[in-house]
Write a protein that holds these residues in place. Structure first.
Motif, PDB file in Angstrom:
ATOM      1  N   VAL A 117       0.843  -1.194   0.000  1.00 16.11           N
ATOM      2  CA  VAL A 117       0.000   0.000   0.000  1.00 16.11           C
ATOM      3  C   VAL A 117       0.875   1.240   0.000  1.00 16.11           C
ATOM      4  O   VAL A 117       1.988   1.243   0.526  1.00 16.11           O
ATOM      5  N   ALA A 118       0.333   2.296  -0.598  1.00 12.24           N
ATOM      6  CA  ALA A 118       0.889   3.645  -0.463  1.00 12.24           C
ATOM      7  C   ALA A 118      -0.018   4.327   0.541  1.00 12.24           C
ATOM      8  O   ALA A 118      -1.237   4.402   0.347  1.00 12.24           O
ATOM      9  N   ILE A 119       0.582   4.785   1.612  1.00  9.90           N
ATOM     10  CA  ILE A 119      -0.204   5.339   2.703  1.00  9.90           C
ATOM     11  C   ILE A 119       0.388   6.690   3.110  1.00  9.90           C
ATOM     12  O   ILE A 119       1.610   6.847   3.163  1.00  9.90           O
ATOM     13  N   LEU A 120      -0.494   7.656   3.318  1.00  8.53           N
ATOM     14  CA  LEU A 120      -0.029   8.950   3.810  1.00  8.53           C
ATOM     15  C   LEU A 120       0.324   8.808   5.278  1.00  8.53           C
ATOM     16  O   LEU A 120      -0.235   7.972   5.985  1.00  8.53           O
ATOM     17  N   GLU A 121       1.229   9.631   5.754  1.00  9.59           N
ATOM     18  CA  GLU A 121       1.686   9.499   7.137  1.00  9.59           C
ATOM     19  C   GLU A 121       0.561   9.634   8.153  1.00  9.59           C
ATOM     20  O   GLU A 121       0.701   9.179   9.287  1.00  9.59           O
ATOM     21  N   ASP A 122      -0.591  10.186   7.742  1.00 11.60           N
ATOM     22  CA  ASP A 122      -1.731  10.273   8.667  1.00 11.60           C
ATOM     23  C   ASP A 122      -2.608   9.027   8.626  1.00 11.60           C
ATOM     24  O   ASP A 122      -3.652   8.970   9.266  1.00 11.60           O
ATOM     25  N   GLY A 123      -2.170   8.000   7.856  1.00  9.73           N
ATOM     26  CA  GLY A 123      -2.863   6.716   7.859  1.00  9.73           C
ATOM     27  C   GLY A 123      -3.832   6.480   6.720  1.00  9.73           C
ATOM     28  O   GLY A 123      -4.439   5.415   6.638  1.00  9.73           O
ATOM     29  N   ILE A 124      -3.986   7.428   5.804  1.00  6.83           N
ATOM     30  CA  ILE A 124      -4.924   7.256   4.688  1.00  6.83           C
ATOM     31  C   ILE A 124      -4.242   6.473   3.569  1.00  6.83           C
ATOM     32  O   ILE A 124      -3.181   6.865   3.069  1.00  6.83           O
ATOM     33  N   ILE A 125      -4.852   5.356   3.173  1.00  6.62           N
ATOM     34  CA  ILE A 125      -4.332   4.534   2.069  1.00  6.62           C
ATOM     35  C   ILE A 125      -4.785   5.158   0.760  1.00  6.62           C
ATOM     36  O   ILE A 125      -5.978   5.382   0.541  1.00  6.62           O
ATOM     37  N   ILE A 126      -3.816   5.444  -0.108  1.00  9.93           N
ATOM     38  CA  ILE A 126      -4.133   6.124  -1.368  1.00  9.93           C
ATOM     39  C   ILE A 126      -3.834   5.271  -2.603  1.00  9.93           C
ATOM     40  O   ILE A 126      -4.195   5.654  -3.707  1.00  9.93           O
ATOM     41  N   GLY A 127      -3.186   4.114  -2.414  1.00  7.91           N
ATOM     42  CA  GLY A 127      -2.887   3.261  -3.552  1.00  7.91           C
ATOM     43  C   GLY A 127      -2.424   1.886  -3.106  1.00  7.91           C
ATOM     44  O   GLY A 127      -2.147   1.670  -1.917  1.00  7.91           O
ATOM     45  N   GLU A 128      -2.383   0.962  -4.062  1.00  2.90           N
ATOM     46  CA  GLU A 128      -1.949  -0.404  -3.767  1.00  2.90           C
ATOM     47  C   GLU A 128      -1.420  -1.062  -5.024  1.00  2.90           C
ATOM     48  O   GLU A 128      -1.727  -0.655  -6.137  1.00  2.90           O
ATOM     49  N   VAL A 129      -0.597  -2.088  -4.804  1.00  6.02           N
ATOM     50  CA  VAL A 129      -0.109  -2.950  -5.876  1.00  6.02           C
ATOM     51  C   VAL A 129       0.122  -4.326  -5.254  1.00  6.02           C
ATOM     52  O   VAL A 129       0.458  -4.417  -4.066  1.00  6.02           O
TER      53      VAL A 129
END
Length: 183
Positions: A61-73
């Motif tokens: 996952v690509a996750i913002l430091e505040d915990g929001i997941i914004i992408g995956e592979v």
């Protein structure tokens, strides 16, 4: 990388995040390809997590430091079926970035990190079915160059089923077909 003043972190997904990752997959595919495709891709990945070809360390996952997941592979194991047996490598099953975060290099980060991790884990090649122009930028090339084809060659053609070589010579002397391609 920083987006909206927040650092982007790439790491394996946690089982507690599966629902959120499913929602990212749905939203990304539904926005671009329609609701039915979004639903299909989300359900497809939910099933893929249950298979023995699933590699948790390569479901990222690509996750913002505040915990929001914004992408995956996700990369999964796949077998090249040859005349003498099989060779297990990987396939890029699917990748998705929330529409709001596209065009920021998130997909590049995810794919490059996944390929690097796969190489560190000892895998030598990653296959996928997709757009040759898009995936060439990540080092993918037609797998037909190596005598490896998807079993549904008519669907993918000789250009649309591709491979990224992680270890030089890994496909020397191997020819055959692959039935699995991910999404």
């Amino acid at each position: 990388m920083v987006i909206d003043n927040k650092k982007v972190i790439i790491r394996p997904e946690n089982p507690s995040e599966y629902e959120e990752v499913n929602a990212v997959i749905y939203e990304a595919f539904a926005e671009q390809h329609g609701i039915e495709t979004g639903k299909f891709m989300m359900e497809h990945f939910m099933k893929e997590r249950q298979k023995e070809t699933f590699v948790p360390e390569l479901s990222l996952v690509a996750i913002l430091e505040d915990g929001i997941i914004i992408g995956e592979v996700a990369l999964h194991e796949t077998d090249i079926i040859t005349e003498t047996g099989k060779s297990t490598q990987l396939t890029l099953s699917q990748s998705a970035v929330l529409p709001k975060y596209r065009m920021h290099g998130i997909m590049r980060m995810l794919v490059e990190y996944a390929l690097d991790q796969a190489k560190k884990m000892g895998y030598g090649a990653v296959f996928l079915g997709g757009n040759p122009e898009l995936y060439a930028r990540y080092g993918f090339e037609p797998s037909s160059k190596y005598g490896i084809y998807h079993e549904n060659r008519k669907k993918w053609g000789d250009e649309g089923f591709m491979v990224c070589i992680l270890k030089a010579g890994i496909l020397d002397g191997i020819t055959g077909t692959i039935s699995y391609y991910g999404g």
